[in-house]
Every structure is written in structure tokens, then in C-alpha cells.
Write a protein that holds these residues in place. Structure first.
Motif: not given
Length: 316
Positions: A239-241, A243, A245, A248, A252, A277, A280, A284, A291, A295
Motif C-alpha cells: 500500500l505504501v508503494q 501510485s 497518494e 500511501s 504510512a 518506505i 516511496k 515522492t 505524504l 513517510l
């Protein structure tokens, strides 16, 4: 003259607002006016909160759970309600607004950061003089909504009639910790994890609901350990990775909540989760401040809790 100028300007940024104190000059049963620019205008009297309007008590029902976008405020109820209305009418570009003084709630459609959002705000009494403000997203971009929530926090915190209690960050512990069934087992997570594993075929709305459910579990002391498994951590890393936002961001915040629990130490000991993490964060854009902030916050929390993780591993 209260009969004049009762229309509410729908584009607050089109006029200059010069406020006198809107609260201290009115009888106890009156509903305060707002003076805008060179001409007098007012939020409709029916939409203003009066001294007699009181928030309902915070529900104690076992199925009730506050949104994570909630905060505790110390204030007189009608001051708090009208400060919220000023936020919608003056600070924001409010397209539509409905006030329910009996339920002490506000529904609004606003235009914010080039996005249209439908939101609902409710106020509950925790104890005399202490209230919970719950801010709900009904429709619209979840990342923009979080920015809007933080702006509401700043607005309440800067007003002389309101005093934020504890942190200005989203709080969930203002209510009793949501009860969790004693029969809740780790296997109950498998449908959620399966949805994440097949995320390419899932509607965005479903993925948002799943990510929100995981975040709430991580914020609950009784359910957080259920996320400290290999399969759950792999799902969160995925989920973090993604696309999107908003997904993600939710992932996080879930990871940040988990690092606060002792059971999660073994989870973050795996370099692959830290690398997910960090990767990502590197990918970003600098303009995506919300975001990036979340992170970085996760990485800093890991570095604080697991000092054996050196700067090369944690740093981005």
C-alpha cells in the motif's frame, strides 16, 4: 438592522473580511453576526449557534467509533460552533452548508485546493467544558481532506474562544478505546489482505476503506498486534508503494501507529519494509508535502525505537 443583508456570500475570498469580536457584544440568547468588509453581512440566523444550543454527549454504544480526524477542544459550546461556521464561510470557499443546531452538526460542500469536498462536522460533549470535534469526509480526495482538517485544527487553535486539548494531531483516544470482540482472530484479516494483494482489480473506494480499517486497527491497542505479522506487513508495504497518494498516506499513518507498540519491533527489523518506505519517499515529489511528512515521520520513529538501525538504512 438585522433585516438587511441576510444573504450569505458564497465566495468569501471575493470580499475583504474585517472582524470585530463576533461573540462578546450580543445578549445570551442572540445569535452573533459577522461583519464583512464595508457592508454588513451575516451567516443566516437559523444557521448560527446560540447559548441554548448544546452538543449531545459522546456516545457510549459499543459500535460507536470516532473518526481519526477528531480532536478535543475546550470552549463554550456556542463559541465553538460559530467559530466552526466562520471557518466554512470565511476561510473556505463554501458552496453549500447545512447546520443542525439540535445535533450540533454541520454539513458542507467546499472548494479547496482545486478540489470539491463534501464534509460533515459533529461536536460531542465529553465533560462539561470539554468537547470532541469530529471531522468526516463524505466525498472527495482524502489527501486534500487531511490538509483541510489540519487547517481546521489551526483555525480552532488560533481562536481566542477555543483551546485545543492535548495534541493538534488527529486523536482517537478522546473516546473510550473502541471495543473489540474477544473472538477477533488474525484470520479475520485475511479478506483485507486478499483485497490488497488483488488491488489492481479493486475499485479505489474499496481500497480506501480497507486502508482506513487497517489504520484504525493500528491505532487500537487491542488490535494493533494482529497487524504485526509477515502477511500484514507485506500488505502495508504494498500500500505504501502504490501510485495513489491517498492509499500511501493511510498506509504510512498505519505504520506510524504500529511502531508505537512493542510487538511491532520485529516487524520493522526487516530491512525490506524500511526500504519500501524509503523508496516511496525518494519517489515522492517535493511538492507532495503531506505524504512526505508522514513517510519521514515513520522513518524517524523507527530510528528512535530501533537505534540499531543505522543512518544508511533509515536515511533517504
Amino acid at each position: 438592522d438585522r433585516s438587511a443583508g441576510t444573504d450569505v456570500p458564497m465566495k468569501p475570498k471575493d470580499f475583504t473580511c474585517e472582524f470585530a469580536d463576533p461573540f462578546d457584544r450580543f445578549p445570551s440568547e442572540s445569535k452573533p453576526l459577522v461583519t464583512c468588509g464595508v457592508s454588513r453581512s451575516e451567516v443566516p440566523l437559523a444557521d448560527r449557534f446560540a447559548l441554548k444550543d448544546l452538543p449531545p454527549p459522546l456516545p457510549t454504544d459499543s459500535f460507536f467509533q470516532l473518526e481519526s480526524t477528531s480532536l478535543r477542544v475546550s470552549a463554550e459550546p456556542y463559541h465553538l460552533g460559530n467559530v466552526v461556521l466562520d471557518f466554512f464561510f470565511v476561510v473556505l470557499d463554501c458552496i453549500d452548508l447545512k447546520t443542525d443546531c439540535r445535533k450540533f452538526s454541520v454539513k458542507a460542500t467546499v472548494f479547496y485546493k482545486n478540489s470539491t469536498l463534501s464534509v460533515k462536522l459533529r461536536v460531542y460533549e465529553v465533560m462539561q467544558g470539554s468537547y470532541v470535534v469530529e471531522f468526516q469526509r463524505r466525498r472527495g480526495d482524502c489527501v486534500v481532506f487531511m490538509d483541510l482538517f489540519h487547517e481546521l485544527v489551526d483555525h480552532l487553535g488560533s481562536n481566542q474562544h477555543c483551546s485545543l486539548v492535548a495534541s493538534s494531531a488527529p486523536v482517537v483516544d478522546v473516546a473510550l478505546e473502541p471495543p473489540v470482540s474477544d473472538t477477533f482472530e488474525g484470520e479475520d484479516l485475511s479478506p483485507l489482505i486478499d483485497i490488497i494483494e488483488h488491488r489492481q482489480t479493486q475499485p479505489v473506494e474499496v481500497l480506501e476503506d480497507v486502508a482506513t480499517a487497517l489504520m484504525r486497527m493500528a491505532q487500537n491497542g487491542r488490535t494493533a498486534p494482529l497487524l504485526c505479522t509477515y502477511s500484514a506487513s507485506r500488505a502495508l508495504a504494498a500500500l505504501v508503494q502504490v501510485s495513489l497518494e491517498c492509499l500511501s498516506l493511510l498506509a504510512a499513518r498505519t505504520l506510524y501507529a504500529l511502531i508505537q507498540h512493542q510487538e511491532s519491533k520485529q516487524l520493522f527489523a526487516h530491512d525490506w519494509l524500511i526500504e519500501a518506505i524509503r523508496d516511496k519517499l525518494c519517489a515522492t515529489p517535493l511538492s507532495t508535502t503531506t505524504l512526505r511528512h508522514e513517510l519521514v515521520r515513520v522513518l524517524q520513529a523507527v530510528a528512535a525505537e530501533l537505534p540499531q538501525k543505522n543512518c544508511t538504512t533509515i536515511g533517504a
